[in-house]
Motif scaffolding. Structure first.
Motif, PDB file in Angstrom:
ATOM      1  N   SER A   1     -13.072  -3.261   2.822  1.00 22.82           N
ATOM      2  CA  SER A   1     -14.398  -2.668   2.690  1.00 22.82           C
ATOM      3  C   SER A   1     -15.503  -3.608   3.162  1.00 22.82           C
ATOM      4  O   SER A   1     -16.587  -3.159   3.543  1.00 22.82           O
ATOM      5  CB  SER A   1     -14.660  -2.263   1.238  1.00 22.82           C
ATOM      6  OG  SER A   1     -14.552  -3.388   0.381  1.00 22.82           O
TER       7      SER A   1
ATOM      8  N   ALA B   1      -9.189   6.143   5.539  1.00 25.67           N
ATOM      9  CA  ALA B   1      -8.611   6.621   4.276  1.00 25.67           C
ATOM     10  C   ALA B   1      -8.365   5.394   3.407  1.00 25.67           C
ATOM     11  O   ALA B   1      -8.275   4.270   3.905  1.00 25.67           O
ATOM     12  CB  ALA B   1      -7.310   7.380   4.528  1.00 25.67           C
ATOM     13  N   GLU B   2      -8.267   5.620   2.107  1.00 26.40           N
ATOM     14  CA  GLU B   2      -8.053   4.520   1.177  1.00 26.40           C
ATOM     15  C   GLU B   2      -6.669   4.625   0.540  1.00 26.40           C
ATOM     16  O   GLU B   2      -6.264   5.712   0.120  1.00 26.40           O
ATOM     17  CB  GLU B   2      -9.120   4.527   0.081  1.00 26.40           C
ATOM     18  CG  GLU B   2     -10.518   4.235   0.583  1.00 26.40           C
ATOM     19  CD  GLU B   2     -11.500   4.088  -0.564  1.00 26.40           C
ATOM     20  OE1 GLU B   2     -11.068   4.050  -1.736  1.00 26.40           O
ATOM     21  OE2 GLU B   2     -12.712   4.026  -0.279  1.00 26.40           O
ATOM     22  N   PRO B   3      -5.941   3.515   0.467  1.00 22.82           N
ATOM     23  CA  PRO B   3      -4.622   3.569  -0.173  1.00 22.82           C
ATOM     24  C   PRO B   3      -4.737   3.873  -1.657  1.00 22.82           C
ATOM     25  O   PRO B   3      -5.742   3.531  -2.293  1.00 22.82           O
ATOM     26  CB  PRO B   3      -4.071   2.149   0.055  1.00 22.82           C
ATOM     27  CG  PRO B   3      -5.271   1.295   0.263  1.00 22.82           C
ATOM     28  CD  PRO B   3      -6.286   2.167   0.937  1.00 22.82           C
ATOM     29  N   GLU B   4      -3.735   4.547  -2.190  1.00 20.90           N
ATOM     30  CA  GLU B   4      -3.740   4.868  -3.614  1.00 20.90           C
ATOM     31  C   GLU B   4      -3.327   3.670  -4.459  1.00 20.90           C
ATOM     32  O   GLU B   4      -3.631   3.605  -5.649  1.00 20.90           O
ATOM     33  CB  GLU B   4      -2.805   6.057  -3.861  1.00 20.90           C
ATOM     34  CG  GLU B   4      -3.299   7.324  -3.185  1.00 20.90           C
ATOM     35  CD  GLU B   4      -2.330   8.482  -3.315  1.00 20.90           C
ATOM     36  OE1 GLU B   4      -1.153   8.242  -3.664  1.00 20.90           O
ATOM     37  OE2 GLU B   4      -2.735   9.622  -3.066  1.00 20.90           O
TER      38      GLU B   4
ATOM     39  N   SER C   1      -3.351  -3.325  -1.466  1.00 15.47           N
ATOM     40  CA  SER C   1      -4.598  -3.857  -0.919  1.00 15.47           C
ATOM     41  C   SER C   1      -4.439  -4.205   0.554  1.00 15.47           C
ATOM     42  O   SER C   1      -3.335  -4.432   1.046  1.00 15.47           O
ATOM     43  CB  SER C   1      -5.028  -5.110  -1.695  1.00 15.47           C
ATOM     44  OG  SER C   1      -4.056  -6.145  -1.554  1.00 15.47           O
TER      45      SER C   1
ATOM     46  N   PRO D   1     -11.608  -8.197   1.377  1.00 10.88           N
ATOM     47  CA  PRO D   1     -11.232  -6.790   1.260  1.00 10.88           C
ATOM     48  C   PRO D   1     -11.665  -6.011   2.500  1.00 10.88           C
ATOM     49  O   PRO D   1     -12.703  -6.322   3.114  1.00 10.88           O
ATOM     50  CB  PRO D   1     -11.996  -6.318   0.020  1.00 10.88           C
ATOM     51  CG  PRO D   1     -12.297  -7.555  -0.749  1.00 10.88           C
ATOM     52  CD  PRO D   1     -12.477  -8.642   0.265  1.00 10.88           C
TER      53      PRO D   1
ATOM     54  N   GLY E   1      -9.883   1.932   7.487  1.00 12.68           N
ATOM     55  CA  GLY E   1     -10.782   2.378   6.434  1.00 12.68           C
ATOM     56  C   GLY E   1     -11.147   3.847   6.479  1.00 12.68           C
ATOM     57  O   GLY E   1     -12.005   4.292   5.708  1.00 12.68           O
TER      58      GLY E   1
ATOM     59  N   ILE F   1       0.825  -1.205   0.000  1.00 13.95           N
ATOM     60  CA  ILE F   1       0.000   0.000   0.000  1.00 13.95           C
ATOM     61  C   ILE F   1       0.865   1.264   0.000  1.00 13.95           C
ATOM     62  O   ILE F   1       1.930   1.323   0.610  1.00 13.95           O
ATOM     63  CB  ILE F   1      -0.992   0.040   1.177  1.00 13.95           C
ATOM     64  CG1 ILE F   1      -0.261   0.061   2.531  1.00 13.95           C
ATOM     65  CG2 ILE F   1      -1.960  -1.133   1.104  1.00 13.95           C
ATOM     66  CD1 ILE F   1      -1.201   0.300   3.713  1.00 13.95           C
TER      67      ILE F   1
ATOM     68  N   LEU G   1      -5.477   4.002   7.348  1.00 15.70           N
ATOM     69  CA  LEU G   1      -5.711   3.142   6.188  1.00 15.70           C
ATOM     70  C   LEU G   1      -6.215   1.770   6.626  1.00 15.70           C
ATOM     71  O   LEU G   1      -7.113   1.192   5.995  1.00 15.70           O
ATOM     72  CB  LEU G   1      -4.423   2.980   5.384  1.00 15.70           C
ATOM     73  CG  LEU G   1      -3.875   4.239   4.708  1.00 15.70           C
ATOM     74  CD1 LEU G   1      -2.506   3.961   4.096  1.00 15.70           C
ATOM     75  CD2 LEU G   1      -4.824   4.738   3.629  1.00 15.70           C
TER      76      LEU G   1
ATOM     77  N   TYR H   1       0.370   5.801  -0.064  1.00 10.94           N
ATOM     78  CA  TYR H   1      -0.600   6.869   0.187  1.00 10.94           C
ATOM     79  C   TYR H   1       0.118   8.211   0.172  1.00 10.94           C
ATOM     80  O   TYR H   1       1.247   8.340   0.661  1.00 10.94           O
ATOM     81  CB  TYR H   1      -1.284   6.672   1.541  1.00 10.94           C
ATOM     82  CG  TYR H   1      -2.378   7.671   1.834  1.00 10.94           C
ATOM     83  CD1 TYR H   1      -3.648   7.536   1.275  1.00 10.94           C
ATOM     84  CD2 TYR H   1      -2.131   8.755   2.678  1.00 10.94           C
ATOM     85  CE1 TYR H   1      -4.646   8.448   1.549  1.00 10.94           C
ATOM     86  CE2 TYR H   1      -3.125   9.674   2.960  1.00 10.94           C
ATOM     87  CZ  TYR H   1      -4.389   9.521   2.391  1.00 10.94           C
ATOM     88  OH  TYR H   1      -5.379  10.439   2.664  1.00 10.94           O
TER      89      TYR H   1
ATOM     90  N   LYS I   1     -14.914  -3.942   7.747  1.00 12.17           N
ATOM     91  CA  LYS I   1     -14.669  -2.815   8.646  1.00 12.17           C
ATOM     92  C   LYS I   1     -15.286  -3.024  10.024  1.00 12.17           C
ATOM     93  O   LYS I   1     -14.789  -2.509  11.028  1.00 12.17           O
ATOM     94  CB  LYS I   1     -15.209  -1.523   8.021  1.00 12.17           C
ATOM     95  CG  LYS I   1     -14.409  -1.024   6.838  1.00 12.17           C
ATOM     96  CD  LYS I   1     -14.984   0.280   6.309  1.00 12.17           C
ATOM     97  CE  LYS I   1     -14.207   0.779   5.102  1.00 12.17           C
ATOM     98  NZ  LYS I   1     -14.769   2.043   4.568  1.00 12.17           N
TER      99      LYS I   1
END
Length: 260
Positions: free
Chosen positions: A73, A58-61, A64, A71, A56, A10, A53, A12, A76
């Motif tokens: 998402s 923030a989301e990594p650019e 995974s 995942p 959840g 990951i 991250l 960011y 959480k």
């Protein structure tokens, strides 16, 4: 067996009108079920960003994050997050404060309330359940904050310097208490701390980050003789002969950075 947590490459960056500021670069590690990890690194390297991250916020650019091979998402609700401050509400009693998460999730009922009362008793707060936060010591407040987090029955606990607001003596005692609670409940936990001694005293492995943008410099397994079943308390680890070895090893990894 699949790891409880799998972080795969990951990265960011923070974005502003002035441009892009990379914070984390290609971070990868795993955490096994029941494992206690600690994350250390220079001040401002992105340790708290990493926790944001992982939960959840923030989301990594790129890369995974998987929990139980799912995942983030989709998982959480399996994560508990304990912050630097206890964030107890003064207008609520201690029992009402530790019930808050269950209330929000509409899971507060007779059974869950009974479990909360038992947790308060187990962790020495049953006589204070009707008190206000200002009537408790800093250490007791942190225990209440942990109970509030554990009440939601998370599989993964994220701890963002939860002892940093306490005086040194209280910090040692509460670190012992909370580490013991986490071990007894067999939770997988990740502690972010700037205190190397604290990391060594609680962790199974220590992730050492570089200066920003942070990368994983190394991951150090922490093994104490006689501690195969995590029988040693954090205070006992601090007094063990291996302690200075690990402190010097981690310090060597961080050497060259201005701050830890």
């Amino acid at each position: 067996m699949e790891p409880k947590l799998e972080v795969c490459g990951i990265s960011y960056s923070y974005h502003s009108l002035e441009g892009e500021t990379p914070a984390l670069t290609n971070i990868s590690f795993t955490a096994e079920t029941g494992e206690f990890l600690a994350v250390v690194g220079p001040s401002g390297c992105g340790k708290s960003t990493l926790l944001s991250l992982l939960c959840g916020l923030a989301e990594p650019e790129s890369g995974s994050i998987l929990i139980d091979d799912r995942p983030l998402s989709e998982a959480k609700d399996t994560i508990g997050y304990m912050l630097q401050k206890d964030h107890l509400f003064e207008w609520r009693s201690i029992l009402s404060n530790v019930s808050l998460g269950l209330e929000i999730q509409k899971r507060l009922n007779a059974d869950s309330r009974s479990q909360l009362l038992q947790m308060l008793k187990t962790y020495g707060l049953d006589q204070f359940q009707d008190k206000r936060p200002s009537q408790l010591s800093g250490g007791m407040r942190q225990r209440a904050a942990l109970i509030r987090t554990l009440a939601l029955k998370p599989d993964l606990l994220l701890l963002d310097e939860p002892f940093s607001a306490l005086d040194y003596q209280t910090r040692l005692s509460v670190c012992d208490d909370i580490s013991s609670i986490i071990r007894k409940t067999h939770k997988t936990a990740i502690l972010v701390t700037h205190d190397l001694s604290e990391a060594i005293s609680v962790a199974d492995r220590i992730i050492v980050l570089s200066a920003r943008p942070a990368t994983v410099k190394t991951i150090i397994p922490v093994v104490f003789s006689g501690d195969e079943r995590c029988a040693l308390s954090p205070m006992e680890r601090r007094n063990a002969p291996e302690f200075s070895y690990y402190f010097n090893l981690i310090w060597k990894e961080l050497k060259g950075n201005d701050e830890v």
